[in-house]
Write an enzyme that holds these catalytic residues in place. Sequence first.
Site, PDB file in Angstrom:
ATOM      1  N   ASP A  83      32.280  47.684  33.479  1.00 43.35           N
ATOM      2  CA  ASP A  83      33.809  48.090  33.115  1.00 43.35           C
ATOM      3  C   ASP A  83      34.282  47.782  31.914  1.00 43.35           C
ATOM      4  O   ASP A  83      34.182  46.721  31.255  1.00 43.35           O
ATOM      5  CB  ASP A  83      34.635  47.202  34.323  1.00 43.35           C
ATOM      6  N   HIS A  84      35.061  48.726  31.371  1.00 40.79           N
ATOM      7  CA  HIS A  84      35.744  48.633  30.102  1.00 40.79           C
ATOM      8  C   HIS A  84      34.750  48.112  28.804  1.00 40.79           C
ATOM      9  O   HIS A  84      35.062  47.299  28.101  1.00 40.79           O
ATOM     10  CB  HIS A  84      36.693  47.497  30.129  1.00 40.79           C
ATOM     11  N   GLU A 135      37.760  56.817  29.234  1.00 43.23           N
ATOM     12  CA  GLU A 135      39.335  56.817  29.389  1.00 43.23           C
ATOM     13  C   GLU A 135      40.045  57.489  28.173  1.00 43.23           C
ATOM     14  O   GLU A 135      39.810  57.445  27.085  1.00 43.23           O
ATOM     15  CB  GLU A 135      39.694  55.428  29.238  1.00 43.23           C
ATOM     16  N   HIS A 182      47.477  48.014  34.106  1.00 41.40           N
ATOM     17  CA  HIS A 182      46.683  46.656  34.524  1.00 41.40           C
ATOM     18  C   HIS A 182      47.454  45.375  34.862  1.00 41.40           C
ATOM     19  O   HIS A 182      48.660  45.263  34.429  1.00 41.40           O
ATOM     20  CB  HIS A 182      45.640  46.232  33.401  1.00 41.40           C
ATOM     21  N   HIS A 210      42.730  53.095  37.242  1.00 38.81           N
ATOM     22  CA  HIS A 210      42.499  51.491  36.962  1.00 38.81           C
ATOM     23  C   HIS A 210      43.924  50.854  37.065  1.00 38.81           C
ATOM     24  O   HIS A 210      44.958  51.645  37.258  1.00 38.81           O
ATOM     25  CB  HIS A 210      42.356  51.626  35.150  1.00 38.81           C
ATOM     26  N   ALA A 212      44.747  49.221  39.879  1.00 34.91           N
ATOM     27  CA  ALA A 212      45.251  49.704  41.210  1.00 34.91           C
ATOM     28  C   ALA A 212      45.546  48.586  42.102  1.00 34.91           C
ATOM     29  O   ALA A 212      45.694  48.571  43.331  1.00 34.91           O
ATOM     30  CB  ALA A 212      44.292  50.730  41.939  1.00 34.91           C
ATOM     31  N   SER A 213      45.507  47.255  41.695  1.00 36.17           N
ATOM     32  CA  SER A 213      45.509  46.132  42.437  1.00 36.17           C
ATOM     33  C   SER A 213      46.757  46.292  43.692  1.00 36.17           C
ATOM     34  O   SER A 213      46.857  45.725  44.499  1.00 36.17           O
ATOM     35  CB  SER A 213      45.622  44.937  41.771  1.00 36.17           C
ATOM     36  N   ASN A 232      40.332  50.825  40.625  1.00 39.68           N
ATOM     37  CA  ASN A 232      39.593  49.615  40.227  1.00 39.68           C
ATOM     38  C   ASN A 232      40.491  48.251  40.611  1.00 39.68           C
ATOM     39  O   ASN A 232      41.677  48.563  40.363  1.00 39.68           O
ATOM     40  CB  ASN A 232      39.463  49.508  38.509  1.00 39.68           C
ATOM     41  N   ASP A 234      40.734  44.105  40.148  1.00 45.39           N
ATOM     42  CA  ASP A 234      40.551  42.830  39.800  1.00 45.39           C
ATOM     43  C   ASP A 234      41.423  41.954  39.964  1.00 45.39           C
ATOM     44  O   ASP A 234      41.330  40.805  40.560  1.00 45.39           O
ATOM     45  CB  ASP A 234      40.171  43.000  38.229  1.00 45.39           C
TER      46      ASP A 234
HETATM   47  P1  13P Z   1      44.313  45.441  38.135  1.00 47.01           P
HETATM   48  O1  13P Z   1      44.292  44.667  37.168  1.00 47.01           O
HETATM   49  O2  13P Z   1      45.326  46.248  38.754  1.00 47.01           O
HETATM   50  O3  13P Z   1      43.372  44.842  39.101  1.00 47.01           O
HETATM   51  O4  13P Z   1      42.908  46.571  37.493  1.00 47.01           O
HETATM   52  C1  13P Z   1      41.806  46.401  37.344  1.00 47.01           C
HETATM   53  C2  13P Z   1      41.071  47.369  36.484  1.00 47.01           C
HETATM   54  O5  13P Z   1      41.587  48.333  36.122  1.00 47.01           O
HETATM   55  C3  13P Z   1      39.559  46.924  36.102  1.00 47.01           C
HETATM   56  O6  13P Z   1      39.220  47.935  35.369  1.00 47.01           O
HETATM   57  O1  G3H Z   2      40.712  45.825  33.575  1.00 41.54           O
HETATM   58  C1  G3H Z   2      39.478  44.946  33.201  1.00 41.54           C
HETATM   59  C2  G3H Z   2      39.653  43.740  33.887  1.00 41.54           C
HETATM   60  O2  G3H Z   2      40.812  43.552  34.666  1.00 41.54           O
HETATM   61  C3  G3H Z   2      39.833  42.539  32.664  1.00 41.54           C
HETATM   62  O3  G3H Z   2      38.885  41.768  32.924  1.00 41.54           O
HETATM   63  O4  G3H Z   2      39.172  39.618  31.795  1.00 41.54           O
HETATM   64  O5  G3H Z   2      36.831  40.611  32.574  1.00 41.54           O
HETATM   65  O6  G3H Z   2      38.017  41.365  30.497  1.00 41.54           O
HETATM   66  P1  G3H Z   2      38.255  40.744  31.829  1.00 41.54           P
HETATM   67 ZN    ZN Z   3      40.513  48.778  33.775  1.00 39.65          ZN
END
Ligand code: 13P
Ligand code: G3H
Ligand code: ZN
Length: 288
Positions: A83-84, A135, A182, A210, A212-213, A232, A234
């Site tokens: 990711d990213h 992206e 995010h 992204h 989407a939590s 996504n 996180d």
């Molecule tokens: P959130 O911060 O909304 O969980 O998004 C996570 C994300 O986009 C990871 O790539």
């Molecule tokens: O969008 C990405 C993650 O939420 C950020 O993750 O802290 O592992 O870089 P990271």
């Molecule tokens: Zn993201």
Amino acid sequence: MLVKVKDILDKANKEYYAVGAFNTTNLETTQAILEAAKNMKSPIIIQITEKTMNYAGGRAIFNIIKNLSEFYYEEIPVGVHLDHGKSLEIIERAAEIGIDSVMYDGSRKKYSDNLMMTKKIAEFCREKGINLQAELGNVPYMKETGAKEIDWDEYMTDPDQAEEFARETEVDALAVAVGNAHDFAKERKEPDYERLAEINRRLNMPLIMHGASDWDADKVREAVKNGINCFNVDTAIRVAFISSLSETVDGENSVVSYDIREHLGKARDAVSMVVEEKIKIFGSADRI
Ligand code: 13P
Ligand code: G3H
Ligand code: ZN
């Protein structure tokens, strides 16, 4: 079993639903995501970032995902994704480890530089048989937006650019910016669904959401209707894990125990519940 992320996304795209791409950082989070996927009979994407590779060891965390998937969750299609990824170097490192799906995130660059770098990385990925997500537009973080009012026009994916970008780079999937944000950053009041639908009409590929939590079921459904095939997640995982830990270690009903497994086991269950809920609303349950 491990499968290609592209296969998971293309199936979702063909059958008009979305899957979750959940960020892991350790053994417990990985187990929680897989357990939820098993309970829901759902395909799943587990993703790691550069920070997680540095924290856990890239090889170590990749092999945790791989071994758990192969030995304990054989019936679940599991895709592993970087990711990213912000540089060619980190993408090369992921490739060396065996990760066959990556995101190159050039969203903070100006359009021409993002296009140029994504093309270069796409060439590398094609040679190695790696799937690539890019992206376009900008999905902000709290540290970038603070609490200030946001001029969303500066962040949005432009459909004309998206069409050119997809044609020139030949990426497999695109992360879009339609008012999503995010972590705890302020989101647009309503996502720009029309823009999303327009991007979807012009691009023949899975679109990724992204940030989407905190999306509720109605927002998710509307986004899926307009072309999203992957959300996504996180922050929701982090919140569930840490809230559970602070409750068992220091909360009203704290457990007086120095058995690490007791505390982490409960945090793992809390994450699993969150992932199950997400899977239900994304629409990937019973799709294996
Ligand atoms: P959130 O911060 O909304 O969980 O998004 C996570 C994300 O986009 C990871 O790539
Ligand atoms: O969008 C990405 C993650 O939420 C950020 O993750 O802290 O592992 O870089 P990271
Ligand atoms: Zn993201």
